[in-house]
Scaffold this motif. Sequence first.
Motif, short mmCIF file in Angstrom:
data_model
loop_
_atom_site.label_atom_id
_atom_site.label_comp_id
_atom_site.label_asym_id
_atom_site.label_seq_id
_atom_site.Cartn_x
_atom_site.Cartn_y
_atom_site.Cartn_z
N LEU A 18 19.83 41.50 -0.38
CA LEU A 18 20.08 41.19 -1.79
C LEU A 18 20.86 42.34 -2.39
CD1 LEU A 18 19.62 39.52 -4.41
CD2 LEU A 18 17.55 40.88 -4.75
N PRO A 19 22.18 42.23 -2.54
CA PRO A 19 22.94 43.29 -3.22
C PRO A 19 22.62 43.26 -4.71
CG PRO A 19 24.38 41.46 -2.63
CD PRO A 19 23.05 41.16 -2.03
N LEU A 20 22.43 44.44 -5.28
CA LEU A 20 22.17 44.57 -6.71
C LEU A 20 23.39 45.11 -7.46
CD1 LEU A 20 18.59 46.11 -6.51
CD2 LEU A 20 19.20 43.72 -6.84
N ARG A 21 24.24 45.81 -6.73
CA ARG A 21 25.48 46.31 -7.30
C ARG A 21 26.45 46.58 -6.16
NH1 ARG A 21 26.68 51.75 -10.85
NH2 ARG A 21 28.39 50.89 -12.08
N GLY A 22 27.70 46.20 -6.33
CA GLY A 22 28.67 46.35 -5.27
C GLY A 22 28.83 45.06 -4.48
N THR A 23 29.49 45.17 -3.32
CA THR A 23 29.80 44.00 -2.50
C THR A 23 29.35 44.23 -1.06
OG1 THR A 23 31.73 43.49 -3.87
CG2 THR A 23 31.64 42.48 -1.69
N LEU A 24 28.76 43.21 -0.45
CA LEU A 24 28.39 43.22 0.95
C LEU A 24 29.19 42.13 1.67
CD1 LEU A 24 24.49 43.58 0.78
CD2 LEU A 24 26.22 45.38 0.85
N GLU A 25 29.98 42.53 2.67
CA GLU A 25 30.73 41.57 3.48
C GLU A 25 30.08 41.50 4.86
OE1 GLU A 25 35.13 42.01 3.13
OE2 GLU A 25 34.57 43.76 1.92
N ILE A 26 29.86 40.30 5.35
CA ILE A 26 29.14 40.16 6.61
C ILE A 26 29.81 39.09 7.47
CG2 ILE A 26 27.53 38.53 5.52
CD1 ILE A 26 26.68 41.00 8.39
N ALA A 27 29.93 39.37 8.76
CA ALA A 27 30.45 38.40 9.72
C ALA A 27 29.47 38.35 10.90
CB ALA A 27 31.84 38.80 10.20
N GLN A 28 29.08 37.14 11.28
CA GLN A 28 28.19 36.94 12.44
C GLN A 28 28.59 35.64 13.11
OE1 GLN A 28 23.74 36.60 11.96
NE2 GLN A 28 23.81 38.23 13.50
N GLY A 29 28.91 35.73 14.41
CA GLY A 29 29.41 34.56 15.11
C GLY A 29 30.74 34.13 14.50
N ASP A 30 30.87 32.84 14.21
CA ASP A 30 32.09 32.35 13.60
C ASP A 30 31.96 32.18 12.10
OD1 ASP A 30 30.34 30.26 13.56
OD2 ASP A 30 31.68 28.80 14.51
N GLN A 31 30.93 32.81 11.51
CA GLN A 31 30.69 32.68 10.08
C GLN A 31 30.85 34.04 9.41
OE1 GLN A 31 27.30 29.20 10.77
NE2 GLN A 31 26.72 31.11 9.81
N GLU A 32 31.46 34.04 8.25
CA GLU A 32 31.61 35.27 7.48
C GLU A 32 31.63 34.96 6.00
OE1 GLU A 32 35.99 36.73 7.40
OE2 GLU A 32 35.56 36.10 9.47
N ALA A 33 31.22 35.94 5.20
CA ALA A 33 31.15 35.74 3.76
C ALA A 33 31.10 37.10 3.07
CB ALA A 33 29.91 34.92 3.39
N ALA A 34 31.43 37.09 1.78
CA ALA A 34 31.32 38.28 0.93
C ALA A 34 30.34 37.95 -0.19
CB ALA A 34 32.68 38.67 0.35
N HIS A 35 29.42 38.86 -0.46
CA HIS A 35 28.37 38.61 -1.43
C HIS A 35 28.36 39.70 -2.50
CE1 HIS A 35 26.68 35.45 1.13
NE2 HIS A 35 26.92 36.27 2.15
N GLY A 36 28.24 39.28 -3.76
CA GLY A 36 28.17 40.20 -4.87
C GLY A 36 26.76 40.34 -5.38
N ALA A 37 26.63 40.95 -6.55
CA ALA A 37 25.31 41.25 -7.10
C ALA A 37 24.46 39.99 -7.26
CB ALA A 37 25.46 41.95 -8.44
N TYR A 38 23.24 40.08 -6.77
CA TYR A 38 22.21 39.05 -6.88
C TYR A 38 22.50 37.78 -6.09
CZ TYR A 38 20.23 42.30 -10.15
OH TYR A 38 19.71 43.43 -10.70
N ASP A 39 23.44 37.86 -5.15
CA ASP A 39 23.51 36.84 -4.11
C ASP A 39 22.49 37.24 -3.05
OD1 ASP A 39 25.56 35.49 -5.32
OD2 ASP A 39 27.15 36.43 -4.11
#
Length: 214
Positions: free
Chosen positions: A85-106
């Motif tokens: 759970l990011p509270l501030r900033g951005t977390l980008e994640i890739a696993q297998g053939d899936q990837e996404a970028a998540h911001g605060a409270y995603d």
Amino acid sequence: MIESTLRTEDVPAAERFDYLRECLAKTVCPHELSCDSDAELRAEIRVIRLGAAVVWPVTVSAPLRLRRSMRMIREFDPEFYHLSLPLRGTLEIAQGDQEAAHGAYDMYVIDTSRPYDFRASAPPEHRLTPAPARPIADGRPSTAGREPDGAMYAVGLEVPKALVPLPVDRTARLLTRRLPGQEGSGPCWRAFSPGWCVRPPPSGPPTGPGWKQS
């Protein structure tokens, strides 16, 4: 409940990167780490062990990349599902053939038994400013003389997969994808997470679509 706090500022600047890698290996599992600027790297991890689960709020002052390879998985795998759970900033994640970028409270989930590539970055206004020592969550004063007011804040939760009896194909479809923080157990997780941080995010309590304060 067993709790401890790990700070890179507790060791000499030249040793901070290796110290953070060691802390992550002990808290979750081994990772390959890289950072845009080792000189600016400041991190704090609060480790809260709740039985078989581990909650670990983290603050990081510089862009950081973590990778977990198949070789590392073969050497050691705690067999966790990791919820972030990011509270501030951005977390980008890739696993297998899936990837996404998540911001605060995603929120999102990954599997420690599969390779992944993770990037954490602070908000664009990232900078380091002088700050006086002040009390933190465990009642002791912070040892930091400079505080990352543009830092990335997040809370991680490690849960043994044995405690989540879901079909593998069902969980695989959820990996890296955004989980709605305003539905189900999301609001509870969002409400408690800022209080777990070593230094609560300066942006204050959760806000945004779907969030209601009583």
